[in-house]
Design a protein around this motif. Structure first.
Motif, mmCIF file in Angstrom:
data_model
loop_
_atom_site.group_PDB
_atom_site.id
_atom_site.type_symbol
_atom_site.label_atom_id
_atom_site.label_comp_id
_atom_site.label_asym_id
_atom_site.label_seq_id
_atom_site.Cartn_x
_atom_site.Cartn_y
_atom_site.Cartn_z
ATOM 1 N N LEU A 170 0.966 -1.286 -0.072
ATOM 2 C CA LEU A 170 -0.056 0.146 -0.040
ATOM 3 C C LEU A 170 0.885 1.315 -0.050
ATOM 4 C CD1 LEU A 170 -2.543 -1.037 2.599
ATOM 5 C CD2 LEU A 170 -2.896 -0.976 0.136
ATOM 6 N N VAL A 171 0.541 2.117 -0.807
ATOM 7 C CA VAL A 171 1.088 3.553 -0.842
ATOM 8 C C VAL A 171 0.635 4.381 0.123
ATOM 9 C CG1 VAL A 171 1.813 5.339 -2.336
ATOM 10 C CG2 VAL A 171 1.644 3.270 -3.002
ATOM 11 N N ASN A 172 1.030 5.187 0.973
ATOM 12 C CA ASN A 172 0.497 6.115 2.138
ATOM 13 C C ASN A 172 0.555 7.567 1.244
ATOM 14 O OD1 ASN A 172 0.073 7.662 4.122
ATOM 15 N ND2 ASN A 172 1.676 6.994 5.243
ATOM 16 N N PRO B 170 3.045 11.911 1.133
ATOM 17 C CA PRO B 170 3.788 11.442 0.053
ATOM 18 C C PRO B 170 5.488 11.526 0.317
ATOM 19 C CG PRO B 170 2.994 13.754 0.069
ATOM 20 C CD PRO B 170 2.494 13.199 0.984
ATOM 21 N N GLY B 171 6.162 10.463 -0.360
ATOM 22 C CA GLY B 171 7.448 10.450 -0.441
ATOM 23 C C GLY B 171 7.832 9.281 0.539
ATOM 24 N N TYR B 172 7.011 8.797 1.337
ATOM 25 C CA TYR B 172 7.088 7.577 2.116
ATOM 26 C C TYR B 172 6.959 6.355 1.356
ATOM 27 C CZ TYR B 172 6.892 10.216 6.417
ATOM 28 O OH TYR B 172 7.087 11.024 7.361
ATOM 29 N N LEU B 173 7.727 5.368 1.816
ATOM 30 C CA LEU B 173 7.901 3.882 1.003
ATOM 31 C C LEU B 173 6.659 3.291 1.210
ATOM 32 C CD1 LEU B 173 11.254 2.741 2.470
ATOM 33 C CD2 LEU B 173 10.914 3.965 0.131
ATOM 34 N N THR B 174 6.462 2.560 0.124
ATOM 35 C CA THR B 174 5.179 1.599 0.312
ATOM 36 C C THR B 174 5.537 0.508 1.346
ATOM 37 O OG1 THR B 174 6.273 0.101 -1.280
ATOM 38 C CG2 THR B 174 4.779 1.649 -2.202
#
Length: 75
Positions: A16-18, A22-26
């Motif tokens: 999952l993408v946060n 933005p910019g945080y790892l999946t």
């Protein structure tokens, strides 16, 4: 539905993408269940969404606030 219930309906290896940071790892569903605080996990007001792409041939899952934006999208 609580966030914990939404996460329990998804496969543990699903990435999952946060979307609200933005910019945080999946992260996988299993990692999110371990790292999110219990207060947030048991908070009401989340829903599991399914989005269709490629004229409905590809479906991806998302978790979002009820009547609000998506917070986590399937990678």
């Amino acid at each position: 539905m609580t966030l914990a219930e939404c996460l329990s309906h998804l496969h543990h290896d699903l990435l999952l993408v946060n979307m609200h940071k933005p910019g945080y790892l999946t992260r996988s569903v299993a990692e999110l269940q371990k790292t999110i605080s219990p207060d947030i996990l048991n908070e009401e007001g989340y829903e599991l969404r399914t989005h269709g792409f490629n004229f409905g041939r590809t479906q991806k899952k998302a978790i979002g606030k009820v009547n609000g934006p998506n917070l986590w999208n399937e990678w």
